[in-house]
Design a protein around this motif. Structure first.
Motif, short mmCIF file in Angstrom:
data_model
loop_
_atom_site.label_atom_id
_atom_site.label_comp_id
_atom_site.label_asym_id
_atom_site.label_seq_id
_atom_site.Cartn_x
_atom_site.Cartn_y
_atom_site.Cartn_z
N HIS A 1 -3.22 1.48 -3.05
CA HIS A 1 -2.18 2.29 -2.49
C HIS A 1 -2.09 3.58 -2.33
O HIS A 1 -3.37 4.10 -2.32
CB HIS A 1 -0.90 2.49 -4.45
CG HIS A 1 0.05 3.32 -4.29
ND1 HIS A 1 0.45 4.24 -3.64
CD2 HIS A 1 0.79 2.38 -4.01
CE1 HIS A 1 1.24 4.92 -4.03
NE2 HIS A 1 1.85 3.26 -3.56
N LYS B 1 4.28 1.05 -1.36
CA LYS B 1 5.39 1.22 -1.98
C LYS B 1 5.47 2.40 -2.62
O LYS B 1 4.57 3.35 -3.16
CB LYS B 1 4.83 0.25 -2.71
CG LYS B 1 6.63 -0.27 -3.30
CD LYS B 1 6.62 -1.67 -4.78
CE LYS B 1 6.87 -1.61 -4.80
NZ LYS B 1 7.34 -2.51 -6.00
N TYR C 1 0.65 -0.88 -0.08
CA TYR C 1 -0.29 -0.39 -0.08
C TYR C 1 1.00 0.79 -0.24
O TYR C 1 0.64 2.28 -0.70
CB TYR C 1 -0.50 0.09 1.31
CG TYR C 1 -1.80 1.10 1.20
CD1 TYR C 1 -2.99 1.20 0.51
CD2 TYR C 1 -1.73 2.01 2.21
CE1 TYR C 1 -3.95 2.50 0.73
CE2 TYR C 1 -2.56 3.41 2.17
CZ TYR C 1 -3.83 3.43 1.92
OH TYR C 1 -4.54 4.31 1.53
#
Length: 582
Positions: free
Chosen positions: A435, A315, A313
């Motif tokens: 994300h 990154k 999430y």
């Protein structure tokens, strides 16, 4: 306002009822005067008194959600609300009446002062006799006794009348009347104040009569009062001799109350006051007993472990943490954080967004403005707007609870709900659970987190996917691009920026032949300039230093980011891909 009116009126009514039932008919007028004034002050203060009594209740073990919903970044879909002008109209009417009544009060007050100054006055014991030409009965205002000049010169005013008015002066009865008149002007809508004024003025007459009959013949004094029934005084702020010449005044002149009876009657007010405090001031607060049973974890259905989903999430997200409590400053990519740091600062990934309508029971609770703060599509709304919708009109809802110490005057509600329409859900929410929205996660910690449980240990209430989010965090003054109403814009767009970087980038001698990616960050200031240029991830060989040089050399101005129609500082994280040949 309604709470104040209801609570104060109930208190006034009960205390005045006790006065009429037990105290008024007894000869203890000094105590009664204090009781009436104290009853007013107490009743006006009661709405502002709160006594919290904590009671323990057993806490039910509940599952813990490790993935909690977050409010998405981005633009909020507009919610059209009808303007409600009724509160302004009501306040306008109230203010107008207050102004009129205060003006009338001042006119009456100045009229009495003018009357004192425009007529002859002579000292008399602890008062002043104001001699007026009008045919009036003796009446008192502050330390002034108004009497007819002709009758005074002819010595036609009975000694009992002088004694009666001197009692009003010496005991300062005018102050009581001024106090109640000012309350009537400000709280003109409270009917109990008019009853209190009459009770206070009648008690004044009881006090004056008591002193007179101590040395005068009761029958002769009563006959004198009957003869002076007319004309009545025209001044509402004065104490008048013939106020309420009734059987009640005549009976009180011959009334006798024993000391023991008076004491019992005085003490009768104590349980009444205690009962009012218990009824109107005490608030019972439920406090959960700790349970030893550890809550069962509810695992997500994505097939990933919690940490794997969290890492995916965040990154590629730049993390800026200003931990003032521990004097720690962190500015690095999420992947570069240690596991200890990730746990300490409570990083978590939201649950997978799926259609979730509130139940009918929950939907009715949402309408309670006193307990629930409400947002629709990210915008604060009045709870009454829910009457225009049905539970099925919302594709998703989430929320959190606030502890009492985190409440504010603007939002005093314990429960905060967010509801999302299908259009907003599809555009802004769906898919954002994969994300973190935005390239930068900024956190400023203003209080130690030692009292805050990790996400995996927070208890969730029954009415939905809720969690306590009192992290004691505060957003920095920088904005991420996803938080803005209008994004910053470089001349020529991002393609123009990358083209300018490629044009000015010079291969360092130590770079050799390589492909690399450099992560940089910078702030677009309110005037469009670039500042605080930093290299977040440097592949080495001089590439990071060269990227920093190129960015610092850019003189072109950005169009700044816009938030609430104002230019703001925007924090950018930018990847620069380098393909260097020999």
């Amino acid at each position: 306002m309604s709470h104040f009116l209801i609570t104060s009126t109930i208190s006034m009514a009960i205390l005045l009822g006790l006065y009429h039932l037990l105290l008024e008919r007894e000869k203890m007028h000094c105590f009664n005067r204090f009781y009436l004034l104290a009853s007013l002050v107490f009743s006006l203060a009661v709405p502002f008194l709160t006594i919290e009594v904590y009671t323990e209740v057993a806490a039910e073990p509940m599952p813990v959600l490790e993935n909690l919903p977050s409010t998405p970044a981005g633009l909020s879909a507009p919610v059209i609300e009808e303007a409600n002008y009724l509160p302004y109209i009501i306040f306008g009417i109230y203010a107008f009446v207050v102004i009129v009544l205060m003006a009338r009060f001042m006119v009456n007050f100045l009229r009495m002062i003018k009357k004192v100054r425009s007529n002859e006055s002579i000292p008399y014991k602890n008062a002043r006799l104001v001699l007026v030409e009008d045919e009036i009965l003796p009446h008192t205002f502050l330390d002034n006794i108004f009497i007819n000049k002709v009758e005074y010169c002819r010595r036609a005013i009975e000694p009992e009348l002088f004694t009666h008015e001197l009692v009003h002066v010496s005991q300062k009865h005018t102050l009581d009347i001024l106090f109640i008149e000012m309350l009537k002007a400000v709280l003109w809508f409270d009917p109990m104040l008019y009853f209190y004024k009459r009770a206070i003025q009648l008690n004044h007459e009881f006090l004056a009569d008591e002193v007179v009959v101590a040395f005068a013949n009761v029958a002769n004094y009563q006959m004198l009062l009957l003869q002076k029934t007319h004309p009545a005084t025209l001044y509402p702020l004065a104490s008048s001799l013939n106020f309420s010449v009734t059987k009640k005044r005549f009976t009180m002149m011959t009334k006798a109350t024993t000391t023991s009876r008076a004491l019992v009657l005085k003490l009768s007010a104590v349980p009444v006051v205690a009962g009012l405090i218990a009824l109107l001031c005490i608030e019972t607060v439920a406090q959960e007993k700790p349970v030893n049973k550890r809550p069962e974890k509810v695992m997500p259905h994505s097939g990933q472990t919690n940490n794997e989903r969290r890492d995916a999430y965040y990154k590629g997200v730049r993390v800026i943490i200003n931990d003032k409590a521990s004097d720690i400053r962190i500015d690095k990519m999420f992947e570069d954080l240690t596991e200890e740091q990730k746990q300490k600062y409570h990083f978590y990934a939201p649950e997978t967004y799926a259609i979730k309508h509130p139940s009918k029971q929950e939907y009715e609770l949402f309408k309670n403005k006193k307990g629930y703060a409400l947002q629709i599509d990210g915008k604060d709304v009045d709870n009454a707007v829910l009457n225009k919708y049905k539970p099925e009109d919302f594709a998703y809802y989430s929320g959190y609870t606030m502890s009492k110490r985190a409440l504010t005057k603007a939002k005093p509600q314990i429960f905060h709900y967010q509801l999302y329409t299908p259009e907003y859900f599809e555009k802004h929410l769906k898919g954002t659970d994969q994300h973190y929205p935005g390239g930068t996660f900024t956190m400023t910690i203003t209080k130690e987190l030692k009292d805050v449980e990790p996400v995996a240990n927070r208890k969730v209430v029954k009415s939905g996917d809720w969690a306590d989010v009192e992290f004691y965090l505060k957003q920095d003054t920088l904005y991420s691009p996803g938080d803005l109403d209008e994004q910053p814009l470089f001349p020529g767009g991002m393609d123009g920026l990358y083209a300018l970087i490629a044009k000015n980038f010079k291969r360092p001698d130590a770079a050799g032949s390589t492909n690399a990616k450099i992560y940089v960050s910078f702030v677009v200031e309110k005037d469009g300039s670039m500042s605080e240029i930093k290299i977040l991830r440097d592949p080495g060989r001089g590439l990071g230093a060269e990227a920093e040089r190129v960015l610092k050399g850019i003189t072109e101005k950005w169009k700044p980011g816009i938030k609430n129609k104002k230019a703001v500082r925007t924090l950018y994280t930018l990847p620069i891909s380098i393909n260097v040949g020999k």
